[in-house]
Structure formats: structure tokens, C-alpha cells
Write a protein that holds these residues in place. Sequence first.
Motif, PDB file in Angstrom:
ATOM      1  N   VAL A 281       0.833  -1.206   0.000  1.00  0.00           N
ATOM      2  CA  VAL A 281       0.000   0.000   0.000  1.00  0.00           C
ATOM      3  C   VAL A 281       0.865   1.251   0.000  1.00  0.00           C
ATOM      4  O   VAL A 281       0.556   2.252  -0.625  1.00  0.00           O
ATOM      5  CB  VAL A 281      -0.936  -0.005   1.228  1.00  0.00           C
ATOM      6  CG1 VAL A 281      -1.782   1.249   1.235  1.00  0.00           C
ATOM      7  CG2 VAL A 281      -1.828  -1.235   1.194  1.00  0.00           C
ATOM      8  N   ALA A 282       1.986   1.149   0.697  1.00  0.00           N
ATOM      9  CA  ALA A 282       2.833   2.331   0.882  1.00  0.00           C
ATOM     10  C   ALA A 282       3.361   2.873  -0.426  1.00  0.00           C
ATOM     11  O   ALA A 282       3.731   4.036  -0.521  1.00  0.00           O
ATOM     12  CB  ALA A 282       3.999   1.991   1.799  1.00  0.00           C
ATOM     13  N   ARG A 283       3.390   2.012  -1.448  1.00  0.00           N
ATOM     14  CA  ARG A 283       3.892   2.492  -2.729  1.00  0.00           C
ATOM     15  C   ARG A 283       3.052   3.623  -3.280  1.00  0.00           C
ATOM     16  O   ARG A 283       3.508   4.438  -4.068  1.00  0.00           O
ATOM     17  CB  ARG A 283       3.924   1.345  -3.732  1.00  0.00           C
ATOM     18  CG  ARG A 283       5.034   0.355  -3.446  1.00  0.00           C
ATOM     19  CD  ARG A 283       5.274  -0.528  -4.649  1.00  0.00           C
ATOM     20  NE  ARG A 283       4.035  -1.225  -5.010  1.00  0.00           N
ATOM     21  CZ  ARG A 283       3.598  -1.359  -6.238  1.00  0.00           C
ATOM     22  NH1 ARG A 283       4.267  -0.834  -7.217  1.00  0.00           N
ATOM     23  NH2 ARG A 283       2.465  -1.998  -6.479  1.00  0.00           N
ATOM     24  N   HIS A 284       1.809   3.657  -2.836  1.00  0.00           N
ATOM     25  CA  HIS A 284       0.902   4.677  -3.369  1.00  0.00           C
ATOM     26  C   HIS A 284       0.865   5.931  -2.502  1.00  0.00           C
ATOM     27  O   HIS A 284       0.140   6.861  -2.796  1.00  0.00           O
ATOM     28  CB  HIS A 284      -0.496   4.094  -3.510  1.00  0.00           C
ATOM     29  CG  HIS A 284      -0.524   2.877  -4.366  1.00  0.00           C
ATOM     30  ND1 HIS A 284      -0.314   2.928  -5.718  1.00  0.00           N
ATOM     31  CD2 HIS A 284      -0.689   1.564  -4.064  1.00  0.00           C
ATOM     32  CE1 HIS A 284      -0.363   1.702  -6.214  1.00  0.00           C
ATOM     33  NE2 HIS A 284      -0.585   0.856  -5.243  1.00  0.00           N
ATOM     34  N   LEU A 285       1.623   5.930  -1.427  1.00  0.00           N
ATOM     35  CA  LEU A 285       1.635   7.122  -0.565  1.00  0.00           C
ATOM     36  C   LEU A 285       2.348   8.273  -1.273  1.00  0.00           C
ATOM     37  O   LEU A 285       3.269   8.044  -2.054  1.00  0.00           O
ATOM     38  CB  LEU A 285       2.376   6.811   0.725  1.00  0.00           C
ATOM     39  CG  LEU A 285       1.651   5.991   1.769  1.00  0.00           C
ATOM     40  CD1 LEU A 285       2.595   5.669   2.906  1.00  0.00           C
ATOM     41  CD2 LEU A 285       0.454   6.731   2.308  1.00  0.00           C
ATOM     42  N   PRO A 286       1.948   9.495  -0.988  1.00  0.00           N
ATOM     43  CA  PRO A 286       2.741  10.616  -1.488  1.00  0.00           C
ATOM     44  C   PRO A 286       4.090  10.627  -0.783  1.00  0.00           C
ATOM     45  O   PRO A 286       4.212  10.081   0.313  1.00  0.00           O
ATOM     46  CB  PRO A 286       1.906  11.836  -1.096  1.00  0.00           C
ATOM     47  CG  PRO A 286       1.006  11.367  -0.033  1.00  0.00           C
ATOM     48  CD  PRO A 286       0.774   9.916  -0.247  1.00  0.00           C
ATOM     49  N   PRO A 287       5.106  11.249  -1.400  1.00  0.00           N
ATOM     50  CA  PRO A 287       6.472  11.155  -0.864  1.00  0.00           C
ATOM     51  C   PRO A 287       6.573  11.550   0.600  1.00  0.00           C
ATOM     52  O   PRO A 287       7.233  10.861   1.379  1.00  0.00           O
ATOM     53  CB  PRO A 287       7.259  12.118  -1.748  1.00  0.00           C
ATOM     54  CG  PRO A 287       6.452  12.288  -2.964  1.00  0.00           C
ATOM     55  CD  PRO A 287       5.037  12.005  -2.640  1.00  0.00           C
TER      56      PRO A 287
END
Lengths: 705, 324
Positions: A281-287
Motif C-alpha cells: 500500500v505504501a507504494r501509493h503514498l505521497p512522498p
Amino acid sequence: MSSDAVKKRKPKFIRNEAGTPETKRGRAEGDQVTHPAGPRLIGQRKLITAKNQDVRVYNEEVELEDRDPQQDYMLYKDTCADLAKLMAEIQELKSGGAKVGSVEIEERHRQCSIHFITLKKLNRLAHMRLKKGRDQTHEAKQRVDVLHLQLQNLLYEVMHLQKEISKCLEFKSQHEEIELVSEEEFFQEAPAEISRPHVTRDDQHQLTLARLDWELEQRKRLAEQYKMSLARKEKIQKAIEQKREYLSSLQPGLHNIMQASIPVQEYLSMPFEQMQKQAEVARHLPPALYVLMVQAAAYGQACDKTLSVNITGDVDEAKALSRRPEDSQDDESDSDAEEEQQNTKRRRATVGIQLEDKRKEMLRRHPLSLCVDLKCKDGSILHLFFCYLMNLNILTVKTKVSTAVDLSGAVSAGELLNSESLLNCLYASDHGKETPNPVNRYQFDKVGITTFADYVSDLGHPYVWVQKLGGLQFSSDGAQSELSGSALSASHMERTMKLLRGRLQARLALHKQFSSLEHSIIPVSSECQHLFPAKVVSGLTRWTMMSYQEFTELGFVQHVLKAGLVCETDLFFMAVVERGTARLSAAVVVNPRYPEVMPLFSLSLHWKGERSGRTEDNLRAMESEVNVFRAELQGPRPGLQLLTNQIQRLCVCLDVYLETESQVCDGSEGPKEFPREKMCLRTARGPSRLKPFKYNHPQGFFSHR
Amino acid sequence: MFVSLQLLHMSVFSQSFSPCGRFLAAGNNYGEIAVFSLSAALSPDASEASQKPILNFTAHDGPVFSLLSTDTHLLSAGNGEISAWSWAELIKKSTKAAWTRKPSYETSLEIPEINAMIINPKENSLIVGGGDNNIHIMDMETGIFKSVLKGHTDYIHCLCFKEREEEILSGGEDGAVRIWDSRTNRPVHCIEVFKYEECARPQFGKWISCLATDSDWMLCGGGPSLSLWHLRSMSPTSVFPLPGCQREAVFYQDLIMSVGEGPHVSHCLHGGTVKAQIPCTPSSLNTLALNLKNTEHRVMTVGGSSHQIDVFTNFSYRAFSLSF
């Protein structure tokens, strides 16, 4: 011909009679009616009755055939002329005066009658002749009709045949639709037995047939090939199916193994699975949130096992968002430019709505947010929800506290765990009301947002430390500008987490203390007992919350306000300590950073008139006794007992104040209201004659500072 | 935060001008001494920074109740001890004490404070009065406490020296003004001011917290009203109707200036009338000093329950404030 006709007519009559006897009878009657003279003539008319009763032929009919109509006509003319002559003779005779019954007339009568009979017969014959003629005409007409019908049939047949022929001519053979190989190719490739060049070279029909044969041959061969391929494909598919089945039969087994390993993972505190999911999921977090997550998780693993990081929100939406090309900013500016051009044309109302939409767009949050849970030893959890405002490029945080024990009861403690103010001033003067990104101000100007503070309750607070945890550094505080991204986040993580934990603990401790303060009990822990004498007579009677407004209206806090030690974000309380007729009001300012920053007390004493810390040095000394000596009062670190200790000290100071005050006035009348109980070395000291407010623990006496 | 909290609760107890008159030293309740540059603060291009001390150091544990300048040194009184600081060194921002002396006290439970110090220029001795009810006299040459004057029954607030008669005046918490002969170290007189009806204010108390002399005249006040006494007849000639308790009073030309409770400096006439009350910053005042040594910087400074020291260039209004 005539006899033939008669013969033909006979059965017709019979048929008529048999078919419609009544009409026959009717006609017979009609005949009688139309010919009234008929019956009288029957005797003369010879009815030839054949042996067979059915065949009845009038005699006259037969007679008719022998007679010549021309003769009859002549006869008729003669008869008529005779009749007319006779009539004229009778006329003559009558006019000549002959009697009616005279012989001449009788004679003539008789002759006339004979002539009439002849006329009648002629009439009959004429009728019969007419009828016969009619019948003949009819018969002929019928024959013509039959012939005409035959003609028509034939014509139709001809037409049909013609149509069939044309249809045949127009017929399209299916072979025309079949794509054939070209002729040269055909002759080249087809074997001789099929191409038969000697026949087909000249005969187009044969050529076509041969080509079709060749086509058929080829197609048969291809069909064979197709079938074979199909079979092979089938075989391969079956093999695949088998393998797939084998694989899928593996999955439940693997799943079982995974399931079985979870307790082991938990036991060994290695949450691989959860981490994997989170990483996905974290791959889709903003930086910014990603940095925050990684650093927080890393810190949690290294230093603080009770810290947990979770990602919440709509993953699909985030996926969609991350897939979208990164040109939204350009669009924005372009559309802005257009907008400005159009704005001049458009009406105001529509602009208002547009602005509202644009504001919403500007304040949009990323669909994913980060939830960091900090657990305290007593089971209370501080939930921090970090959001990222995409268009403003800032992080905001919302807080929630869930406590292990029920915390209702303390009215004045309402603000303590209020999520709005809980994290105010975690670092000095970080109120989280205004956006820390200087770029935002210009963005706001564009859409007419005056201050971010209006949206804070909805979006969360953009504290500076949140930005730093997310690796966002804005140029306004350039001191640490060499750090950015993860390094910046890492440099702040530990301290911030400690501060957060400290803040929560402080607030929970205050919460607990407030509920006993409201019941006029000052909870002094055993570690701090040595700070105060055993007997304290003054007691807290009231502990209430105040608003900033109420606080500023108090007369005795003006010097504190003037010194700039009070901020609107502070918490304000009013404590009342009473002993006998003396009533000491203390306005307490609790900084959000408590206990790092000491609560500030301002005093006002109602006893023989009103005195306050501003006008009386001893009250001022009491204020400083309570406010300044943090090291003495804070108790065990991190100083959660500070406030209660301050209040307790205030009570002790009031005791000292009142007891020594009466000492001074011993020259005056009456019994003392406050007998001297505290042991004091001296009641006054120094030029401002301060009272001994300092308690010396083991000896138990009061002295001056 | 903590610094501003300390400032909020700061009181200035004592002041002293340097012998050259260009510097002012002030002591506060935290035992700190700040040195201000008057020449910088009074210069035409004075800024906010010039109103801050050029030097601020912690001299004693307890409050600095008394400061005194000799020709070369600044003497400061802390809890039971007297320290000397060379002015020359202080101006160079060096904060090493030249010497520290302690009078011998009888009590051991509490170290008595020193409330007042004066110099006896004829004998070059330092007269010290404070919490142990006694007056100690130290020889400035040797640094030895050579005599003790006992008589007060409570602590001594203030001291005064009459040069012509070589008499020491002391006022104390017990309400008495005692007059001592400095040559014989014997008490000459004792005036119990609270027993005079025109001065007495029983609602406040009987202590005497300010004393000043000018030839035959003496000013005293505290619990009793500030009053002007004629010493030869030992009787109050005028009583000043000031509401609060006065803590310091001085004769200046034909005026009497007095500070005490209340945020103002009172100008009184010898006749017993209050001519003016000049408002100032602190809510109550502890100390008043006049810089008469240097004509260039002729100022009056007052300090009290605030971190600010008000400076009066013209005595009828406050010019500005020095700030700790």
C-alpha cells in the motif's frame, strides 16, 4: 343441330326440375298468370309425354323446328290484315244497322276468333323461338368463356415459364464467392489429373470446375491440418489444466502453513505479513507521507516497540491518482490564466461558486493517510492521523486519544484532551494554525482564502514538526536547510515522539489531577510530601476553567499580560484557596507545553480589603514562590506533579501569610483569627519585609530565600 | 520563557553609581548585579540595547539588598557576606570578586541578611546592619570586624552616618531609631517613633525602613508615617501625608524625595506638604539613587518590584527605563 339442341336441353330441364322443383312450379304458375288464356288452349296443345315421366317436351317445340319464322311472320301479317278487315266489316255492318246477333256478324265473329287463335299460336311460337335463341346464345357464350379461360391459363403458364427461365439465368452459384487461386498459380501448383490442361485450357467451365476441385482438395488438406492442430492444442491445454490444478492444490496448503506461522511470527514479533501488505500500500503514498511512514516505522522498530504505523484510506483512489500523469500543476496554472481572462466577463455569482470549487480543490487531501499510534504504559493511546494536502504540499495532523480508564467527571478538564489543542505548541510557538509553506499564501490569495486557520478543524493542523517528520522543509526557517527528506525526518523523529508521549502523559496526569481538584482535594503524591509541612490549613475550594477573554478581564493579571507570558492558546483556570475569612484567588495559566513550561499563577487576596500581587510585595513573593522555583516543585521527572505541587505550595504560603500577618498586628485588639502554627525563624526580612515562605523539609520550619 | 518569568518576578533592591558617575550598578532579588552604562543610555543615539546592562553577573546566593561604591570598589551585600568588586574590572567585564568578608554571627540556623551598608570616611570603616539585630563595623584597611553595636531588638533596616558628629543612626524592625557614637561605639539616643502619635500608624506596624540626615535634621519612615525630625530637640517637626510605607528617602536641595509602596516618587517640602508624585514603572519602589558625582550624568534612578529601573533626567518626569 336442332335435334341435338333439344336432346341437350332435355336433361337440363330434368336437372332443373330435380334441383328446384318449387321454382319450376312457380314458373308454371307464372306461366299460367302471364298467359291467362293458357288453360283454354291446353286442349289444342298436344303435350307429348314420353314413357319416361321425367322427359317432358312440349309438342309445339318439336313443331317449332319445322316451321319457318319468315312464314310465320307472313302468316302473322296476313292474319292481322284479315282481322283488321273483319273488324272493319263488323264496323261497317254495325254502322249499317245490323243487329248484334245477325248472321253476318256472327260469321265474322267466328272468323275473328280463328284469327285470334292463330295469333296466339304465333305469339307462343315467337316466345318459344326467342327462348330458344337465348339459350343458344348462352350456350355459345359459355363455350367462348371456357375457351377464354383456357387461353388465359396458357398465357399464365408462358409467363411463369419465362420467369423461371430468367430466374435460372440470374442464378448465382456459390462458387463465385469462393476465392480461388489465380489461374497461373493453379496451373503451376495443381497436379495434372486435377488441372487437366488439355480440357481446361479452352473450356472456361471445365477450368472453373477444375479450379474448384483443386480448391476443395486444398481445403480438405488444410482441414486435416486444422484438426491435427486442434488435437494438439487440446492436448497441451489438458496438460496446462493439469499443472494448474496441481498449483491450485498447493495454495491451500501454503495458506495453512502461513496461517500456522502467524502465532510464531507474533511470538517472535516479526510481523512479516503485515509489513508486506503495508509496503504494498505504501507504494501509493505521497512522498512526504512515505518518508514519515518509513521513518516512524524505523523509529518504532529501533527504539519504541509500542509505536505502530498504519495506512488508512482508499487505496484504489490513490492508485488512480498515482497513475495520473503529473501535469496537474501545469493545468492548474493554465486554467488559472484562462480563468482570469474569463473572470472579467463572467458575473460575480458564478465566480463565487467557482471560487468555492477551487478552494475545495486546493485543500484536497490525498486519499491515503497515515495513522500512528503511540501507546503509553497505562494503556492510553495517542492516535495521530497524518494527511497530505496535495495542492498545498503540506502535511496536517489530527489527533485522538483513547484512554484505558474512563475519564469523565472533570468539567475543567474538557480542554485537556481536546484534539484541537492537544498538540498545540509541541515545540515552542508552533500553533499549527497557519500553513508553514510560504508558497501557500499566494495560492490562497488566488482563491480568496484569508487564513488557513478557518480550515484547521476540518483538515487538521499543519504543525511545523509534522512537515519536518515528513521531510518537508520550507525556506522560512533556513537554519537546517542542509537537511532534507529522510534525513530531516530522522533528525526530528526521536525528539518529536518523546515530546508527543510526554504531552499525552502530562495531559492524562492533569486530567486525573483536575478531577480531584474539582472536589477540592489537592493530590500530593508521596514523593512530593517532603515539600510541604504536614499540616496545611488553607484549602482549595474551587477549581474552574476560564476562557481567554475572562482571563484578560481580571484586574490582577495585567502585569502578566503585559509581560507577554500569556498566549491565547494557553489554558486558563481559576483556583480559589480559602482559610477562614481570607480568600485567595489565583488565575492560573497552563501552557500547552506543560510541564516543560510552568503554569503561571497570579494572585489576589480578599482579606481586610483586596490586595494583589501587583500592589503587595508579599503576594508578589508568593507568586514567585509558586511560579519560579520549578526545580523544587516539579517532583519526579518529567514533572507531572508540578501543578498540584504549585497549588499545594500556594496553600502553604497562604497559611504563612495569614499567620505572620496577625503577628505583625499583635498590638491591635481582639483574638487572633489565625494562630501561629508554622514555625518561622523570622516573620519579616529585608527592606520589603517579606514573609518566610520557604519550607525547610527535615527541620520543618519556614525561612526566607 | 523561563527568563521572562524570572523578569516578571524580579525586584530591584539596591543601586549604586560608579565613582566616575558613568555607570550604575543594581542588585536584584536573585543575587544578580547588573552594570548599566549611563553614558550610553543618555547619549543622543541611545537605542534599546543601550538600556540593557553591559554586564550582568550573579554575585550572591540571596538577594542583594545593599550596594555601595567606594572610590575604587563596588561593595555588595548578600546573604551574610560582603563582596567587593573593582569598578575598573567590572567595566572590563571581569566578574571576579576582589574580596569577600563575613561578619561573625551568633546564630547558626539562618544566615542573617545585610540590609544596609555605609562608610565611615573618617575611620575608613564599613558599617553594616542587617538580620542579626546588630551593627558590625569593619576596618576597610585590614578587613577585620572590629566592633559590634548591640541594641536593636529586631533586624536593622537602614543606617545613616552623621559626619559632623560622627554618629551612626540606625532604624530597625523594632521601630526604634538608635543613635550611636562611632568613636566610643556606645548608644547615644533611642527614638521610638511609633510612640509619637503624629507619626504612628498601627495598622501598618512600627518598623523604620528609611533614614536620612542633613545637619540637624533627620528623615525617618516605614510603618509610621514619613516624618522630619529635629535631632537636637528630638521631636518630629513635620509629618508627610504619604499613604504607603516609605522605603527610601533623601534630602535633595530644598526637596525631600521619597519612594515606597506605590508606583511613584514623592516630592515633599520640608513644611510637610507633598509637592508632587511622579509616576514610574514598578508597582512599588525599593530604592532611589541620585547621581551627583558627575554633572554630565546627573540623574535620579529608582528601582522596585520590577526588572526595570526608571531613570529621571529631569526629576519631574520619567525619562526612560533601564532593564535587567
